[in-house]
Design a protein around this motif. Structure first.
Motif, PDB file in Angstrom:
ATOM      1  N   ILE A 129       0.753  -1.221   0.041  1.00  0.00           N
ATOM      2  CA  ILE A 129      -0.007   0.009   0.014  1.00  0.00           C
ATOM      3  C   ILE A 129       0.815   1.229  -0.076  1.00  0.00           C
ATOM      4  CG2 ILE A 129      -1.694   1.441   1.549  1.00  0.00           C
ATOM      5  CD1 ILE A 129      -2.811  -1.466   2.286  1.00  0.00           C
ATOM      6  N   ASP A 130       1.779   1.145   0.911  1.00  0.00           N
ATOM      7  CA  ASP A 130       2.902   2.333   0.828  1.00  0.00           C
ATOM      8  C   ASP A 130       3.386   2.772  -0.494  1.00  0.00           C
ATOM      9  OD1 ASP A 130       4.327   4.517   2.468  1.00  0.00           O
ATOM     10  OD2 ASP A 130       6.134   3.131   1.984  1.00  0.00           O
ATOM     11  N   ASN A 131       3.930   1.610  -0.971  1.00  0.00           N
ATOM     12  CA  ASN A 131       4.670   1.817  -2.347  1.00  0.00           C
ATOM     13  C   ASN A 131       3.871   2.321  -3.321  1.00  0.00           C
ATOM     14  OD1 ASN A 131       7.749   1.162  -2.186  1.00  0.00           O
ATOM     15  ND2 ASN A 131       6.816  -0.176  -0.771  1.00  0.00           N
ATOM     16  N   LEU A 132       2.600   1.528  -3.354  1.00  0.00           N
ATOM     17  CA  LEU A 132       1.777   1.713  -4.509  1.00  0.00           C
ATOM     18  C   LEU A 132       0.929   3.141  -4.554  1.00  0.00           C
ATOM     19  CD1 LEU A 132      -0.146  -1.662  -4.789  1.00  0.00           C
ATOM     20  CD2 LEU A 132       1.231  -0.685  -6.325  1.00  0.00           C
ATOM     21  N   ALA A 133       0.831   3.722  -3.362  1.00  0.00           N
ATOM     22  CA  ALA A 133       0.254   4.924  -3.151  1.00  0.00           C
ATOM     23  C   ALA A 133       1.116   6.116  -3.726  1.00  0.00           C
ATOM     24  CB  ALA A 133      -0.101   5.204  -1.629  1.00  0.00           C
ATOM     25  N   GLU A 134       2.643   5.806  -3.418  1.00  0.00           N
ATOM     26  CA  GLU A 134       3.682   6.682  -3.941  1.00  0.00           C
ATOM     27  C   GLU A 134       3.506   6.687  -5.483  1.00  0.00           C
ATOM     28  OE1 GLU A 134       8.293   7.553  -3.731  1.00  0.00           O
ATOM     29  OE2 GLU A 134       7.380   6.012  -2.155  1.00  0.00           O
ATOM     30  N   TYR A 135       3.257   5.470  -5.986  1.00  0.00           N
ATOM     31  CA  TYR A 135       3.261   5.034  -7.317  1.00  0.00           C
ATOM     32  C   TYR A 135       2.131   5.756  -8.034  1.00  0.00           C
ATOM     33  CZ  TYR A 135       2.561   2.202 -11.516  1.00  0.00           C
ATOM     34  OH  TYR A 135       2.430   1.833 -12.759  1.00  0.00           O
ATOM     35  N   ALA A 136       0.902   5.941  -7.387  1.00  0.00           N
ATOM     36  CA  ALA A 136      -0.335   6.563  -8.175  1.00  0.00           C
ATOM     37  C   ALA A 136      -0.322   8.253  -7.770  1.00  0.00           C
ATOM     38  CB  ALA A 136      -1.468   6.203  -7.429  1.00  0.00           C
ATOM     39  N   TYR A 137       0.806   8.406  -6.698  1.00  0.00           N
ATOM     40  CA  TYR A 137       0.669   9.963  -6.703  1.00  0.00           C
ATOM     41  C   TYR A 137       1.582  10.679  -7.624  1.00  0.00           C
ATOM     42  CZ  TYR A 137       1.764  14.370  -4.233  1.00  0.00           C
ATOM     43  OH  TYR A 137       1.881  15.770  -4.018  1.00  0.00           O
ATOM     44  N   ARG A 138       2.896   9.810  -7.681  1.00  0.00           N
ATOM     45  CA  ARG A 138       3.829  10.194  -8.762  1.00  0.00           C
ATOM     46  C   ARG A 138       3.148  10.358 -10.222  1.00  0.00           C
ATOM     47  NH1 ARG A 138       7.784   6.701  -7.149  1.00  0.00           N
ATOM     48  NH2 ARG A 138       7.107   5.172  -8.678  1.00  0.00           N
ATOM     49  N   SER A 139       2.202   9.426 -10.369  1.00  0.00           N
ATOM     50  CA  SER A 139       1.473   9.389 -11.658  1.00  0.00           C
ATOM     51  C   SER A 139       0.654  10.734 -11.781  1.00  0.00           C
ATOM     52  CB  SER A 139       0.508   8.246 -12.021  1.00  0.00           C
ATOM     53  OG  SER A 139      -0.115   8.236 -13.160  1.00  0.00           O
ATOM     54  N   PHE A 140       0.197  11.064 -10.699  1.00  0.00           N
ATOM     55  CA  PHE A 140      -0.755  12.337 -10.333  1.00  0.00           C
ATOM     56  C   PHE A 140       0.003  13.577 -10.725  1.00  0.00           C
ATOM     57  CE2 PHE A 140      -2.513  15.664  -7.717  1.00  0.00           C
ATOM     58  CZ  PHE A 140      -3.593  16.089  -8.605  1.00  0.00           C
ATOM     59  N   THR A 141       1.276  13.836 -10.108  1.00  0.00           N
ATOM     60  CA  THR A 141       1.989  14.936  -9.929  1.00  0.00           C
ATOM     61  C   THR A 141       2.374  15.174 -11.584  1.00  0.00           C
ATOM     62  OG1 THR A 141       3.905  13.790  -9.328  1.00  0.00           O
ATOM     63  CG2 THR A 141       2.473  14.847  -7.640  1.00  0.00           C
ATOM     64  N   ARG A 142       2.808  14.030 -12.119  1.00  0.00           N
ATOM     65  CA  ARG A 142       3.439  14.195 -13.732  1.00  0.00           C
ATOM     66  C   ARG A 142       2.519  14.385 -14.634  1.00  0.00           C
ATOM     67  NH1 ARG A 142       7.774   9.093 -12.925  1.00  0.00           N
ATOM     68  NH2 ARG A 142       9.252  10.184 -11.388  1.00  0.00           N
ATOM     69  N   GLY A 143       1.182  14.266 -14.307  1.00  0.00           N
ATOM     70  CA  GLY A 143       0.111  14.441 -15.307  1.00  0.00           C
ATOM     71  C   GLY A 143       0.111  13.438 -16.278  1.00  0.00           C
ATOM     72  N   GLU A 144       0.528  12.149 -15.914  1.00  0.00           N
ATOM     73  CA  GLU A 144       0.715  10.995 -16.783  1.00  0.00           C
ATOM     74  C   GLU A 144      -0.418  10.550 -17.554  1.00  0.00           C
ATOM     75  OE1 GLU A 144       2.587   6.372 -16.352  1.00  0.00           O
ATOM     76  OE2 GLU A 144       2.158   7.688 -14.597  1.00  0.00           O
ATOM     77  N   ARG A 145      -0.320  10.213 -18.663  1.00  0.00           N
ATOM     78  CA  ARG A 145      -1.306   9.715 -19.608  1.00  0.00           C
ATOM     79  C   ARG A 145      -0.830   8.765 -20.549  1.00  0.00           C
ATOM     80  NH1 ARG A 145      -4.095  13.083 -23.356  1.00  0.00           N
ATOM     81  NH2 ARG A 145      -4.280  11.047 -24.703  1.00  0.00           N
ATOM     82  N   SER A 146      -1.792   8.053 -21.050  1.00  0.00           N
ATOM     83  CA  SER A 146      -1.535   7.218 -22.310  1.00  0.00           C
ATOM     84  C   SER A 146      -0.314   7.512 -23.290  1.00  0.00           C
ATOM     85  CB  SER A 146      -2.529   6.747 -22.904  1.00  0.00           C
ATOM     86  OG  SER A 146      -2.421   5.655 -24.097  1.00  0.00           O
ATOM     87  N   GLN A 147       0.600   6.568 -23.598  1.00  0.00           N
ATOM     88  CA  GLN A 147       1.559   7.122 -24.525  1.00  0.00           C
ATOM     89  C   GLN A 147       1.066   7.151 -25.848  1.00  0.00           C
ATOM     90  OE1 GLN A 147       4.669   4.044 -24.104  1.00  0.00           O
ATOM     91  NE2 GLN A 147       5.569   5.014 -22.139  1.00  0.00           N
ATOM     92  N   ALA A 148      -0.235   6.488 -26.209  1.00  0.00           N
ATOM     93  CA  ALA A 148      -0.816   6.370 -27.364  1.00  0.00           C
ATOM     94  C   ALA A 148      -1.289   7.820 -27.635  1.00  0.00           C
ATOM     95  CB  ALA A 148      -1.943   5.468 -27.406  1.00  0.00           C
ATOM     96  N   PRO A 149      -1.426   8.241 -28.785  1.00  0.00           N
ATOM     97  CA  PRO A 149      -1.854   9.706 -29.132  1.00  0.00           C
ATOM     98  C   PRO A 149      -3.256   9.817 -28.566  1.00  0.00           C
ATOM     99  CG  PRO A 149      -0.464   9.194 -30.914  1.00  0.00           C
ATOM    100  CD  PRO A 149      -0.760   7.882 -29.976  1.00  0.00           C
ATOM    101  N   SER A 150      -4.248   8.744 -29.180  1.00  0.00           N
ATOM    102  CA  SER A 150      -5.486   8.854 -28.751  1.00  0.00           C
ATOM    103  C   SER A 150      -6.068   8.052 -27.603  1.00  0.00           C
ATOM    104  CB  SER A 150      -6.437   8.223 -30.106  1.00  0.00           C
ATOM    105  OG  SER A 150      -5.980   7.039 -30.451  1.00  0.00           O
ATOM    106  N   GLY A 151      -4.924   7.582 -26.729  1.00  0.00           N
ATOM    107  CA  GLY A 151      -5.368   6.908 -25.692  1.00  0.00           C
ATOM    108  C   GLY A 151      -5.862   8.064 -24.440  1.00  0.00           C
ATOM    109  N   LEU A 152      -6.143   7.205 -23.380  1.00  0.00           N
ATOM    110  CA  LEU A 152      -6.626   7.941 -22.127  1.00  0.00           C
ATOM    111  C   LEU A 152      -5.791   8.804 -21.495  1.00  0.00           C
ATOM    112  CD1 LEU A 152      -8.887   4.967 -20.992  1.00  0.00           C
ATOM    113  CD2 LEU A 152      -9.721   6.801 -22.334  1.00  0.00           C
ATOM    114  N   PRO A 153      -6.320   9.989 -20.933  1.00  0.00           N
ATOM    115  CA  PRO A 153      -5.245  10.851 -19.957  1.00  0.00           C
ATOM    116  C   PRO A 153      -5.737  10.347 -18.493  1.00  0.00           C
ATOM    117  CG  PRO A 153      -7.575  11.946 -20.476  1.00  0.00           C
ATOM    118  CD  PRO A 153      -7.639  10.445 -21.255  1.00  0.00           C
ATOM    119  N   TYR A 154      -5.234  10.813 -17.590  1.00  0.00           N
ATOM    120  CA  TYR A 154      -5.506  10.806 -16.082  1.00  0.00           C
ATOM    121  C   TYR A 154      -4.919   9.283 -15.803  1.00  0.00           C
ATOM    122  CZ  TYR A 154      -8.207  14.907 -17.156  1.00  0.00           C
ATOM    123  OH  TYR A 154      -8.492  16.303 -17.524  1.00  0.00           O
ATOM    124  N   ARG A 155      -3.744   8.736 -16.097  1.00  0.00           N
ATOM    125  CA  ARG A 155      -3.476   7.432 -15.925  1.00  0.00           C
ATOM    126  C   ARG A 155      -3.457   7.139 -14.255  1.00  0.00           C
ATOM    127  NH1 ARG A 155      -0.616   3.813 -18.984  1.00  0.00           N
ATOM    128  NH2 ARG A 155      -1.944   4.349 -20.578  1.00  0.00           N
TER     129      ARG A 155
END
Length: 200
Positions: A129-155
């Protein structure tokens, strides 16, 4: 959850702890909450099926493949799977490899479950839980989205379901451990339910 028929320590060869372990006030509240969450989230399977069928129809009938639909299908599948695992723990519907377990008495089974949950599973879940929460938070702060041009945002949304699902499993297993304590030590005090619940 059904209460046990025999006194703690009485032999119960081949008994199912889910059927025999008594409940207590706290475990009843936790199990009920997990059951409500699990049943509510199970409707996501309908959404998953609808997205998959839409994607199949779009690709093979209309000839218009959609990366967004394809990603949405596995996002929903993964989220629904991880978020409903705790319900399987509460109802004891998860897969067991019971080669030796059913040969032991119910008391021995309860001891094995209690020690396994407290000494092995819960510590592992804590680190996950500790590591996965940090993993999700990092994705949020980076604004991570799909690498595909027409893929989904908000990974971060799909990644956030991982620590949430693990936390729900930890709650379900904590409730299970409390039920083992009630059976083995008669503490917390057993709760006698007037009406049986629809989960074990």
């Amino acid at each position: 959850m059904s209460t046990h028929d025999s006194a703690p320590g009485a032999p119960a060869r081949g008994g199912d702890p889910a059927q025999a372990l008594p409940t207590n006030r706290l475990s009843h509240v936790l199990d009920t909450a997990i059951a409500v969450i699990g049943k509510t989230l199970s409707w996501l399977w309908i959404a998953t099926l609808a997205v998959v069928l839409t994607n199949v129809f779009s690709r093979f009938i209309l000839g218009r493949g959609s990366i967004a639909l394809e990603e949405m299908s596995w996002h929903l599948f993964g989220a629904t799977m991880i978020l409903t695992l705790a319900y399987a723990v509460v109802t004891d519907d998860h897969v067991r490899v019971d080669v030796l377990r059913e040969k032991f008495s119910l008391r021995f089974q309860a001891w094995v479950e209690l020690l396994g949950i407290v000494l092995l599973v819960l510590p592992i879940l804590y680190f996950m839980i500790d590591n996965l929460a940090e993993y999700a938070y990092r994705s949020f702060t980076r604004g991570e989205r799909s690498q595909a041009p027409s893929g989904l945002p908000y990974r971060f949304i799909i990644k956030s379901t991982l620590p949430i699902g693990m936390a729900l499993i930890a709650i379900a297993l904590s409730s299970r451990a409390l039920r083992c304590c009630t059976y083995l030590f008669r503490f917390p005090r057993e709760l006698h339910l007037r009406r049986p619940t629809d989960f074990r």
